[in-house]
Structures are given as C-alpha cells and as structure tokens.
Design a protein around this motif. Structure first.
Motif, PDB file in Angstrom:
ATOM      1  N   LEU A 185       0.792  -1.233   0.000  1.00 29.26           N
ATOM      2  CA  LEU A 185       0.000   0.000   0.000  1.00 29.26           C
ATOM      3  C   LEU A 185       0.828   1.289   0.000  1.00 29.26           C
ATOM      4  CD1 LEU A 185      -2.831   1.075  -0.114  1.00 29.26           C
ATOM      5  CD2 LEU A 185      -2.948   0.974   2.370  1.00 29.26           C
ATOM      6  N   PRO A 186       1.851   1.412   0.871  1.00 27.33           N
ATOM      7  CA  PRO A 186       2.618   2.665   0.851  1.00 27.33           C
ATOM      8  C   PRO A 186       3.244   2.954  -0.503  1.00 27.33           C
ATOM      9  CG  PRO A 186       3.146   1.410   2.812  1.00 27.33           C
ATOM     10  CD  PRO A 186       2.318   0.516   1.942  1.00 27.33           C
ATOM     11  N   ASN A 187       3.502   1.903  -1.259  1.00 26.49           N
ATOM     12  CA  ASN A 187       4.095   2.122  -2.575  1.00 26.49           C
ATOM     13  C   ASN A 187       3.050   2.436  -3.634  1.00 26.49           C
ATOM     14  OD1 ASN A 187       7.109   1.603  -2.455  1.00 26.49           O
ATOM     15  ND2 ASN A 187       6.287  -0.102  -1.281  1.00 26.49           N
ATOM     16  N   ALA A 188       1.788   2.198  -3.296  1.00 27.04           N
ATOM     17  CA  ALA A 188       0.723   2.512  -4.244  1.00 27.04           C
ATOM     18  C   ALA A 188       0.115   3.866  -3.932  1.00 27.04           C
ATOM     19  CB  ALA A 188      -0.356   1.428  -4.180  1.00 27.04           C
ATOM     20  N   VAL A 189       0.660   4.543  -2.932  1.00 32.04           N
ATOM     21  CA  VAL A 189      -0.030   5.716  -2.405  1.00 32.04           C
ATOM     22  C   VAL A 189       0.112   6.926  -3.326  1.00 32.04           C
ATOM     23  CG1 VAL A 189       1.687   6.897  -0.996  1.00 32.04           C
ATOM     24  CG2 VAL A 189      -0.638   6.624  -0.156  1.00 32.04           C
ATOM     25  N   THR A 190       1.199   6.981  -4.110  1.00 35.29           N
ATOM     26  CA  THR A 190       1.414   8.159  -4.944  1.00 35.29           C
ATOM     27  C   THR A 190       0.259   8.357  -5.911  1.00 35.29           C
ATOM     28  OG1 THR A 190       3.748   7.687  -4.824  1.00 35.29           O
ATOM     29  CG2 THR A 190       3.066   9.326  -6.415  1.00 35.29           C
ATOM     30  N   ALA A 191      -0.013   7.327  -6.691  1.00 40.91           N
ATOM     31  CA  ALA A 191      -1.093   7.435  -7.665  1.00 40.91           C
ATOM     32  C   ALA A 191      -2.430   7.655  -6.971  1.00 40.91           C
ATOM     33  CB  ALA A 191      -1.147   6.179  -8.517  1.00 40.91           C
ATOM     34  N   THR A 192      -2.600   6.984  -5.839  1.00 43.37           N
ATOM     35  CA  THR A 192      -3.851   7.102  -5.108  1.00 43.37           C
ATOM     36  C   THR A 192      -4.075   8.541  -4.654  1.00 43.37           C
ATOM     37  OG1 THR A 192      -3.444   4.877  -4.311  1.00 43.37           O
ATOM     38  CG2 THR A 192      -5.153   6.122  -3.203  1.00 43.37           C
ATOM     39  N   LEU A 193      -3.018   9.129  -4.097  1.00 46.33           N
ATOM     40  CA  LEU A 193      -3.152  10.493  -3.594  1.00 46.33           C
ATOM     41  C   LEU A 193      -3.372  11.483  -4.717  1.00 46.33           C
ATOM     42  CD1 LEU A 193      -0.719  11.189  -0.681  1.00 46.33           C
ATOM     43  CD2 LEU A 193      -3.158  11.594  -0.819  1.00 46.33           C
ATOM     44  N   THR A 194      -2.605  11.310  -5.804  1.00 45.67           N
ATOM     45  CA  THR A 194      -2.751  12.227  -6.920  1.00 45.67           C
ATOM     46  C   THR A 194      -4.191  12.220  -7.398  1.00 45.67           C
ATOM     47  OG1 THR A 194      -0.541  11.563  -7.540  1.00 45.67           O
ATOM     48  CG2 THR A 194      -1.757  12.885  -9.117  1.00 45.67           C
ATOM     49  N   LEU A 195      -4.734  11.029  -7.550  1.00 46.17           N
ATOM     50  CA  LEU A 195      -6.105  10.925  -8.025  1.00 46.17           C
ATOM     51  C   LEU A 195      -7.077  11.468  -6.987  1.00 46.17           C
ATOM     52  CD1 LEU A 195      -7.918   9.873 -10.292  1.00 46.17           C
ATOM     53  CD2 LEU A 195      -8.280   7.866  -8.885  1.00 46.17           C
ATOM     54  N   SER A 196      -6.799  11.211  -5.709  1.00 45.39           N
ATOM     55  CA  SER A 196      -7.761  11.651  -4.708  1.00 45.39           C
ATOM     56  C   SER A 196      -7.823  13.173  -4.665  1.00 45.39           C
ATOM     57  CB  SER A 196      -7.420  11.071  -3.341  1.00 45.39           C
ATOM     58  OG  SER A 196      -6.188  11.568  -2.913  1.00 45.39           O
ATOM     59  N   GLY A 197      -6.723  13.842  -4.992  1.00 43.50           N
ATOM     60  CA  GLY A 197      -6.765  15.299  -5.096  1.00 43.50           C
ATOM     61  C   GLY A 197      -7.737  15.726  -6.176  1.00 43.50           C
ATOM     62  N   LEU A 198      -7.610  15.059  -7.353  1.00 42.78           N
ATOM     63  CA  LEU A 198      -8.528  15.364  -8.449  1.00 42.78           C
ATOM     64  C   LEU A 198      -9.972  15.090  -8.041  1.00 42.78           C
ATOM     65  CD1 LEU A 198      -6.819  13.919 -11.642  1.00 42.78           C
ATOM     66  CD2 LEU A 198      -7.387  16.286 -11.130  1.00 42.78           C
ATOM     67  N   LEU A 199     -10.158  13.956  -7.355  1.00 42.73           N
ATOM     68  CA  LEU A 199     -11.515  13.581  -6.972  1.00 42.73           C
ATOM     69  C   LEU A 199     -12.106  14.574  -5.975  1.00 42.73           C
ATOM     70  CD1 LEU A 199     -11.238   9.718  -6.671  1.00 42.73           C
ATOM     71  CD2 LEU A 199     -12.404  11.054  -8.413  1.00 42.73           C
ATOM     72  N   LEU A 200     -11.252  15.071  -5.071  1.00 40.61           N
ATOM     73  CA  LEU A 200     -11.740  16.047  -4.099  1.00 40.61           C
ATOM     74  C   LEU A 200     -12.191  17.308  -4.823  1.00 40.61           C
ATOM     75  CD1 LEU A 200     -12.270  16.855  -1.244  1.00 40.61           C
ATOM     76  CD2 LEU A 200      -9.902  17.494  -0.970  1.00 40.61           C
ATOM     77  N   GLY A 201     -11.425  17.720  -5.838  1.00 43.10           N
ATOM     78  CA  GLY A 201     -11.834  18.867  -6.648  1.00 43.10           C
ATOM     79  C   GLY A 201     -13.195  18.611  -7.276  1.00 43.10           C
ATOM     80  N   GLY A 202     -13.336  17.419  -7.882  1.00 39.51           N
ATOM     81  CA  GLY A 202     -14.594  17.073  -8.521  1.00 39.51           C
ATOM     82  C   GLY A 202     -15.734  17.011  -7.517  1.00 39.51           C
ATOM     83  N   LEU A 203     -15.388  16.543  -6.328  1.00 44.83           N
ATOM     84  CA  LEU A 203     -16.392  16.433  -5.278  1.00 44.83           C
ATOM     85  C   LEU A 203     -16.936  17.803  -4.888  1.00 44.83           C
ATOM     86  CD1 LEU A 203     -15.496  13.797  -2.667  1.00 44.83           C
ATOM     87  CD2 LEU A 203     -17.220  15.488  -2.210  1.00 44.83           C
ATOM     88  N   ILE A 204     -16.018  18.767  -4.828  1.00 43.96           N
ATOM     89  CA  ILE A 204     -16.449  20.108  -4.472  1.00 43.96           C
ATOM     90  C   ILE A 204     -17.369  20.682  -5.541  1.00 43.96           C
ATOM     91  CG2 ILE A 204     -15.587  22.462  -4.277  1.00 43.96           C
ATOM     92  CD1 ILE A 204     -13.326  21.270  -2.601  1.00 43.96           C
ATOM     93  N   ALA A 205     -17.024  20.403  -6.796  1.00 51.87           N
ATOM     94  CA  ALA A 205     -17.917  20.825  -7.872  1.00 51.87           C
ATOM     95  C   ALA A 205     -19.268  20.125  -7.736  1.00 51.87           C
ATOM     96  CB  ALA A 205     -17.284  20.511  -9.219  1.00 51.87           C
ATOM     97  N   GLY A 206     -19.218  18.853  -7.351  1.00 52.79           N
ATOM     98  CA  GLY A 206     -20.457  18.094  -7.203  1.00 52.79           C
ATOM     99  C   GLY A 206     -21.374  18.660  -6.125  1.00 52.79           C
ATOM    100  N   THR A 207     -20.773  19.295  -5.109  1.00 57.65           N
ATOM    101  CA  THR A 207     -21.622  19.848  -4.054  1.00 57.65           C
ATOM    102  C   THR A 207     -22.589  20.886  -4.610  1.00 57.65           C
ATOM    103  OG1 THR A 207     -19.961  21.510  -3.550  1.00 57.65           O
ATOM    104  CG2 THR A 207     -19.951  19.525  -2.191  1.00 57.65           C
ATOM    105  N   VAL A 208     -22.164  21.593  -5.654  1.00 59.54           N
ATOM    106  CA  VAL A 208     -23.045  22.620  -6.212  1.00 59.54           C
ATOM    107  C   VAL A 208     -24.392  22.005  -6.584  1.00 59.54           C
ATOM    108  CG1 VAL A 208     -23.340  24.264  -8.092  1.00 59.54           C
ATOM    109  CG2 VAL A 208     -21.087  23.919  -7.083  1.00 59.54           C
ATOM    110  N   LEU A 209     -24.323  20.847  -7.280  1.00 61.88           N
ATOM    111  CA  LEU A 209     -25.559  20.207  -7.725  1.00 61.88           C
ATOM    112  C   LEU A 209     -26.315  19.560  -6.578  1.00 61.88           C
ATOM    113  CD1 LEU A 209     -24.021  18.864 -10.950  1.00 61.88           C
ATOM    114  CD2 LEU A 209     -26.184  20.085 -10.889  1.00 61.88           C
TER     115      LEU A 209
END
Ligand code: SF4
Lengths: 269, 674
Positions: A185-209
């Motif tokens: 898991l610690p070695n898979a965390v880079t891609a996971t975190l990078t994506l989760s940043g994007l997802l958090l951005g998308g999530l914030i946009a989703g709150t509007v709707l």
C-alpha cells in the motif's frame, strides 16, 4: 435605481470597475450582494462555506476510508487471475456506479427516502438539520469517487505486488495483511493520492448540484441562485472561493506527496 | 474523468489507422461490455431520431383534465403540471440532450486539439506557455469550469454549449500533448521533418493518424462527461430554457413535483444514466480492445514463450538413486537441503508446461553449491521453488523437498510454524539490490521485520539485532544507516544489507540468486567474499545461482549445470576444467578465458539460442546447438548418469579432456558487445 447604480459604481467604465473590484479583493472585500442588500458577499460566503466544507470533507473522508481498504481487498482477492467472477462483478459495478452522476443519485435518494415505503423519514431529504441530514447528500457525493478510487487502488496495488521488494517481503513469510498493508500500500499511495486530489476537486464541484437537489444551505446552492438572479458580485465572490479552494487542494496534495516520498526527504549527513 | 492514454500509438507500418479502428470497433461490439454499451446507445439514438418525429406534438399537448397524475396505463410515467405525458417528453428530449452534448464535445475536442498541438505548431517557447496554461486549467474540475463559463456566457442553450465545450478543452489538450509527445520522437516524424514537410503537414499526415486511436476512445468518454454536465446545467436552470426541454430540465421539473409523482423525476434521471453509461461503457470497452492489441497479457516465466505446445510425451528420465547428494553427505548427519525430482509446472490452455523438471540434489552444512546456466535454463525458478516462493499459476511438485529434515511439501505454507521455520532457517539474497528493498521503508525496520515477527523480539531488540547484522556485513555507521532509506545506500552497500537481512534469523541455508549480476566487479568480489566468510564462520550452506560459470567455479565446491529446465551435469568445481563432459558445460567454460581472468570483460556467449521450455525438442534439448549431436540425440533424451570421476552427466556422447578457452571467440564477443 439610478442612484443605486451610481453607488455600486456601475456607471463607471468597465475597466475602472474592474480595477476597483480587484483593489477591494486584495483588501478582502468582495463587494455587496445585489439581491440581498445590506449583506456583504464576504458575509454570505462566511455563512455558507462551512456547510459546503462539511459536506465535501465528510464525503471525501468516507470515500477514502471505504475505497482504500476495498481496493486492497479486491487486489488481494483477485491477484494472479483468481476469482474472475468477483473481479468482473467489482469492475462492472464500479463502472456503473462511477457513471451515475451525484445529482441523479441524490434525486434517486430523495425519491427513495422521501416517498419509499418504510424508508420515509429515516433520513431528512432536504435542509441542514443535524447529523442525520448529512447522510443522504454525503452518500450522493461519495459513491462515485469511492468506486473510482477503489479501482485505481486495486490496479496500483496489483502493479506493486509484482515488484522485486514484494518478493523480498514474501521471503520474510509475512502474513498476507502485512504484505499488502505495510509493503504494497505505501508504494501505491502516490497514484492514489494524486487521483484523490482530483476527486476532491470534482467532489467540491459536485456539491453545487447536490446542494441544489437537497436544499443544502451551502455555497453551491447560493451560487446557483445568484447566477439565476444575476447577483454578479456574489457569483464572482463564490467562484473565486471555489477556485482558491481547488488550487489549495492541489498544493496540499503536492506537499503531502513530497513528504511521503522518502526519496525527497532531506538526507541526514 | 480520467484520460485513457494506455493504448500506445500504433506503428506506421501497420494497416491504415482507419481500418484498424473499424476492426477495433467491430471487435468492441462483440465484447460483453461493448455489446451492453451498444444496446444502451442504440436505444438512446433511436429515441433521439424517431421520438421527436412521432411525438413532439403530443408531448407538448396541454391536457387540463390530467394535471400532475401519477403513472397509469395511459401515462406510464404520469403527467406534469400541465397534463403533458412525461414518458413522451423524456423520449422526445433525447434528441436535444444528445445533440447538445455532442456539439459541446465537438467544440471541446477542436479547441483541445488546437491547444494541445500548439506546442508542436508554435515551437518551444510559445509552446511552453500553452502547455503551462493547460496544466493550470486541467487542475480545475470540469463542472466548476462549466459553471464559471456559464456565468460568463449567460444562461441558455448557446451559453451552455460553449461553457461545456471550453471547460472540456484543457483536458483534451493535455491528452493531445501527451500523445504527441509520445510520437514526435519517433523515426517517421523525424524523417518527415528532415524532408522539410511543414510542421502542420507533419501534424496532419503523420502525427494525427497515429494518435487517432486513443483520441477516439476519449471522445466517447468526453461525450459522456458532456452529457452529464449538460444535464447538470439544465437541471440547475442554467441550460435549456422552457418551452424547450432536455433531460436535465425535465429532472428539475420532476424534482419539484417529486411528492406528487416520483416517476417524473426518476424517468429523466434514468434516461441520463442510460445515455451516460452507454457512452462511458463504449469508451471503456473500446479502450480495452484497442489497448489490448498492443500488449497481449499472458504469463511468461523468464524465457518461456507465449505460444505453448504440448509438452507431454517426453521420456521421463529419473536421476539414478543416490546419484546427487546422498553420496556426499556423510551418513548420520541430516542434510540441510534435500531435493528429489523437483518439478515446476504451469498450466496453459494448451497443456502443462514444465520449465523445471527432474531436479535432484542435496546440500550439507556449510556447503557451497552452484547452479549455472543461461537465462531461461530454470535455475532461478529452481531457487524460488526450493524457497517456496513461487506463486500460482506456477506449481511445484517433488518426491522430496526437505529443509533441515522438515518436509516442505507436506507443510502448510500458511501456518505460523511453517512461516516461522522458513523465515528463520532460510535466507534469500536477490539479484537486484536496488529494486529488492522496499523504497518506502527504512533499512533497519526492513531487516528487523523477521526478528520481530518470527523471533518474538521487541521492536527495540529487533532493531538492535538489525544494527548488529548490518555491522556484521561491514556497513560502516550501521546505527545511522539503519535509519536511512534504501535509496540513500550505494548499490554494493544495499546488497550487503540484503545479505545482512538474509542473516537475521541464523539461517542454515542462504539462497543467493544472481547476487552479483547487478554490481560492478570490485563490489562483486566484496559481496562474494562476504558470503564466503559467512558460510565458513557460521557453517551456513549457500546455494549460489549464477549465469557466470567462473563465479560459480571460484565460490562453490560443487556445480550443477542446468539446461532447458534440467540438470545436465553435476561435478566438483575443482574438476570443471579437467573433466567437464557435457558439451554445454564445455561450451560455457570455453567462453571464459581463464578462471582468474578479469571479469570486467563482457562474457562471451555460447553460440545459438537457449531453448524455449514450452517447445522443447524431442531428445536432447541441447542438440540444435551441439556440435557433437548424433542421430540418437534428436530422438531420445539422455538420462543423468554417474561417471567415473564423482560426477553425473546427461549426454549420449560425453566429451573427454581438458577444456581450453577459445580466445578468438571471446575477444570477438567482447568487441561485439563493447
Ligand atoms: S546428448 Fe547429444 S546433443 Fe545432447 S549434449 Fe550430448 S552430444 Fe550433444
């Protein structure tokens, strides 16, 4: 009316209005709402922002807490082409859930819990009134990021499991959970975190709707109503806040990645 | 959305991109996911084409006698507040919903392509600016961008189409940039540049066709995103305005009447999901089909091939009993390792392949045994099989596999006792020290793991033991080094630390699989000396795997020579030069100029190519490369037989006499590789 236009500076040339606006911005002043005279944009944002942060933050935390164990578990179960049916079920259901946009899910949940037999009134379907009212909007927001992230975690973990150091770890005859959680898991965390940043951005946009569907008194519903009523100072202010939030998220992800990657840690000498 | 860039651009030598794409599409439709997507999309497109022609009048007809009705036989989804039939409205709305999202996608793609190709067209300086702009824009979620532009362009259909198109552009631009960067260094692009084709010409004729495939995959995904974004905008009241209607607007109206008629909200909601899923699934399925054409994923053990033909029918030759180690191990003492008729197999659709078979040997305390062979000979698989580290689909069979007398074939590999036993009695050193340490863990804890988990030591004790082991393998400043990450170590130090890790549990056997291959010559010697010292001082048996017969000859007392998955010769290493009999062993030896020679020279190789374990010839596997092969060699596999001088050999025509280096060949090979 004319007096009010003058007071708002709407008769000045565009560029001077803009310069004026920017000046005020730097001073932390977003101006005054048109539709709700007497209330400054900053005040409205201050009232509304916590509700949105609460929603997005909780949804994000839940998405992370569910998706990472789920992804690791699926990797462990389906590694080496085992349990093909489980894998198929996981992959296809994750594609389907990822394709359902949050606001449609929200509408579906409103139907279910607002009308459904036996489910009526378990969770409030509108408004912000205590912890229970968070349940439905948070579910609407969290489902898609959860499945997307779980899929990525699974793929990343499977990739990492092929690495030489995993063979080394296996030669220490560790328990499977330790192999996956401590070594993979610690070695898979880079891609996971990078994506989760994007997802958090998308999530914030989703709150509007979602806020609009469930009458959540957050920044998003406020922005939509202000667009419809052409309350431009308020729209500008809110858009700016969203932009800053997204930039900050990106920054935080970068910093966290740098901290977590030992190769970038400062060498002791 | 996540861009799919996995499918690499095709080679220009393959058939025309358009034809490949058509073939890909045809194949996609036949996959389960593709078929589902096609059905969904088919329904949506059919509704988009047919419904407005048939029902646009009916769907707009106000019926004052049927306001706000629930679902009924007449109105399946009920009616809205003007008494209009909701099912018909959902069907008719398909056209506007699909058309608008496709227009937005078209805008997004055109802008994105332009922006993405800008670095290529404008040259480096302006290009960097465009790239930087795209990088910033891409960080913003699409929906947020859409709302932002919707404010600028104003409420309504045109504004929304532009807003969605523009907010999609950066994402497509990024994709295009990545793809172009991938192909622009390729030969055909360089050639076209040299031929002074204009940048635009190169882009149109050489680059675009080569990145078309992944782009098209992403068009489907982008269309899905646009459809959902449009539904969102209309739902918020920012997109399509009454009296026109699309799914988003219908959903909005349905939500306000949800307590009267939930079906009014569910209907358009389901329509949006079906259409979105259709595009999404199609994109995913297409990506899978197009992507999989480039890399066929099949399991390949090192040196094994993709195509596997039946391997049954080989004569099974058993090593003569007692041939291997029993004679060497003194009676009464339990051998450290006993292996009899070890076989590693792999089930494939075309039958079972055994990349390793009929391996028998035994090792006594403190003995150094070498296994030598080319890559693909099965020596590493043998090592991993003995160490019980092979995973499915590979499986291990053996008549005997005993470590310190414990039967490993009968032991449950998952039981705590077995794991503890293996972790403490068997140490492993792997080939590449750079990749064999976990980069996210400090060295100390990595070493300490075995002690903590299997030797019941506390964290502190285990840490002290790790430092002690690091000191034992002569790592200066062991205390400080234990707190460092692997990347802070040099290559040689990492391999010494790896040896230290193998020594954590006082093992009786260390298996070292090509431990020096990744290191340079002086470091090689250090590591070998270290292993030698540990072997002598602690009476640890060492199984050394190497492709380098001179390393084996120096380090080991006995040598197993492996070819095509089986032992072809076994002999004391002191006798290598004088009495090696197998033509393969002799070829390996003659490729080395002298046992004491400078090994910084590249090794000469045995002429010919190693055999594919899945496609072993009948008879002796070495026959195609053997200068002594006779007719018998091609039909019958030679059994491993004892020969006079305390060794065994599997050859119909064993050779006699000392082996001398073929100097010319070595030099030639050296020059060839330099
Ligand atoms: S058996 Fe025949 S082909 Fe095989 S090594 Fe001996 S001589 Fe060569």
């Amino acid at each position: 009316m004319e007096a009010r236009r003058a007071a708002l500076g709407l008769n000045d040339p565009i560029w001077s209005q803009y310069v004026h606006y920017l000046k005020n911005l730097l001073a932390g002043d977003f101006g005054e709402s048109i539709t709700r005279p007497g209330l400054s944009v900053s005040q409205i944002i201050g009232q509304r922002l916590p509700a949105t942060i609460e929603l997005a933050g909780l949804a994000f935390v839940i998405a992370m807490l569910v998706s990472i164990p789920l992804g690791v578990l699926m990797a462990a179960l389906t590694r080496g082409g085992r349990r093909q049916r489980t894998e198929l079920a996981f992959t296809s259901s994750s594609i389907v859930f990822a394709a359902i946009p949050e606001f449609i899910l929200a509408v579906g949940l409103v139907c279910l819990f607002g009308q459904g037999v036996g489910l009526l009134g378990i969770f409030p379907v509108a408004g912000r009134s205590g912890p229970l009212s968070l349940v439905l909007p948070v579910i609407s927001l969290a489902v898609a990021p959860t499945v997307v992230l779980a899929r990525v975690v699974r793929v990343e973990v499977l990739t990492v499991m092929e690495a030489d150091y995993i063979r080394t770890a296996r030669s220490k005859r560790l328990r499977a959970w330790r192999l996956y959680l401590r070594h993979a898991l610690p070695n898979a965390v880079t891609a996971t975190l990078t994506l989760s940043g994007l997802l958090l951005g998308g999530l914030i946009a989703g709150t509007v709707l979602v806020e609009s569907v469930m009458a959540w008194p957050g920044l998003g519903s406020s922005m939509v109503s202000s667009i419809l009523t052409k309350d431009y100072p308020l729209v500008q202010g809110i858009v700016l806040v969203y932009g800053v939030v997204v930039l900050v998220i990106n920054l935080v992800v970068d910093v966290v990645l740098a901290v977590l990657d030992p190769r970038s840690a400062i060498q002791e000498s | 959305m996540t861009a799919r860039t996995s499918s690499s651009a095709p080679d220009p030598s393959t058939p025309s991109p358009a034809r490949r794409l058509l073939a890909g599409l045809a194949k996609t439709i036949r996959t389960p996911m593709g078929a589902t997507a096609t059905v969904f999309l088919g329904v949506v497109l059919l509704a988009a084409i047919v419904a407005p022609m048939l029902w646009s009048g009916t769907a707009a007809k106000v019926d004052a006698t049927a306001l706000d009705q629930g679902p009924s036989g007449e109105h399946w989804l009920g009616t809205d507040n003007l008494g209009r039939d909701l099912l018909l409205r959902v069907l008719v709305a398909a056209r506007l919903s699909v058309l608008l999202s496709l227009s937005a996608t078209a805008i997004g793609i055109s802008l994105g392509l332009l922006l993405g190709a800008a670095p290529w067209l404008l040259g480096p300086r302006l290009g960097r600016l465009a790239a930087a702009f795209v990088n910033i824009a891409v960080a913003f979620p699409m929906l947020l961008m859409t709302l932002f532009f919707a404010v600028i362009f104003g409420v309504g259909v045109q504004g929304s189409v532009c807003a969605i198109g523009i907010s999609m552009a950066p994402w497509f631009a990024r994709l295009t940039q990545t793809l172009i960067a991938g192909v622009q260094k390729r030969d055909f692009v360089a050639a076209a540049r040299i031929a002074r084709v204009s940048r635009f010409g190169v882009l149109r004729r050489h680059i675009l066709p080569n990145i078309a495939e992944p782009l098209i995959v992403n068009v489907a995904l982008a269309a899905a995103a646009a459809l959902l974004a449009f539904a969102g905008l209309s739902f918020l009241g920012l997109g399509v305005q009454a009296p026109e209607y699309d799914w988003g607007l219908l959903l909005n109206e349905g939500l306000s009447g949800i307590y009267v008629n939930p079906a009014g909200a569910l209907g358009p909601g389901i329509a949006i999901v079906v259409a979105g899923l259709g595009f999404n699934l199609f994109g995913e399925a297409l990506a899978k089909v197009l992507g999989s054409r480039h890399k066929v994923r099949t399991f390949r053990p090192r040196g094994a091939s993709r195509t596997v033909s039946g391997s049954g029918g080989h004569p099974r030759q058993h090593a003569t009993d007692g041939s291997a180690g029993d004679a060497i191990a003194p009676a009464g003492e339990v051998p450290v390792l006993e292996v009899d008729r070890l076989r590693v197999s792999l089930d494939t659709p075309n039958g079972t392949v055994s990349p390793v078979r009929e391996i028998s040997f035994s090792m006594k305390r403190g003995e150094a045994l070498g296994v030598v062979g080319e890559s693909g000979s099965g020596k590493s698989l043998t090592a991993l099989a003995v160490a019980q580290l092979l995973e499915s689909p590979l499986h291990v069979e053996a008549a005997t596999l005993r470590l310190l007398g414990k039967d490993l074939m009968a032991a449950d590999p998952r039981s705590r006792a077995t794991r503890r036993f293996l972790a403490t009695s068997l140490g492993l050193v792997f080939q590449n020290p750079t990749t064999s340490f976990n980069p996210t863990m400090r060295i100390g804890p990595q070493l300490a793991e075995v002690a903590r988990l299997h030797q019941d030591m506390s964290r502190r004790q285990a840490g002290a033991r790790a430092v002690d082991r690091l000191r034992a393998v002569r790592i200066p400043g062991a205390e400080r080094r234990a707190k460092q990450y692997p990347h802070e170590f040099s290559g040689g130090m990492r391999q010494r630390a790896m040896v230290g890790m193998a020594m954590m549990g006082n093992p009786s056997l260390i298996i070292a699989d090509e431990p020096t291959t990744a290191l340079d010559v002086t470091i090689q010697r250090q590591v070998l000396n270290l292993l030698e010292q540990i072997r002598v001082e602690n009476q640890v048996a060492v199984l050394l795997i190497s492709h380098d017969i001179s390393v084996i000859g120096q380090f080991c007392s006995r040598v197993l020579v492996m070819y095509a998955g089986r032992v072809v010769e076994e002999l004391p290493s002191a006798d290598l030069r004088t009495s090696a009999r197998h033509p393969y062993t002799r070829a390996l030896l003659s490729a080395v100029p002298d046992m004491t020679a400078d090994r910084s020279q590249p090794l000469a190789t045995v002429p010919g190519r190693p055999v594919d374990p899945a496609d072993r010839p009948a008879g002796c596997a070495f026959a195609p490369r053997c200068t002594f092969a006779t007719a018998q060699c091609h039909t019958a596999e030679p059994p491993l037989q004892e020969v006079g001088s305390g060794g065994t050999v599997a050859c119909w025509n064993p050779q006699e006499g000392a082996v001398t280096a073929v100097q010319g060949q070595v030099q030639q090979a050296g020059r060839g590789q330099a």
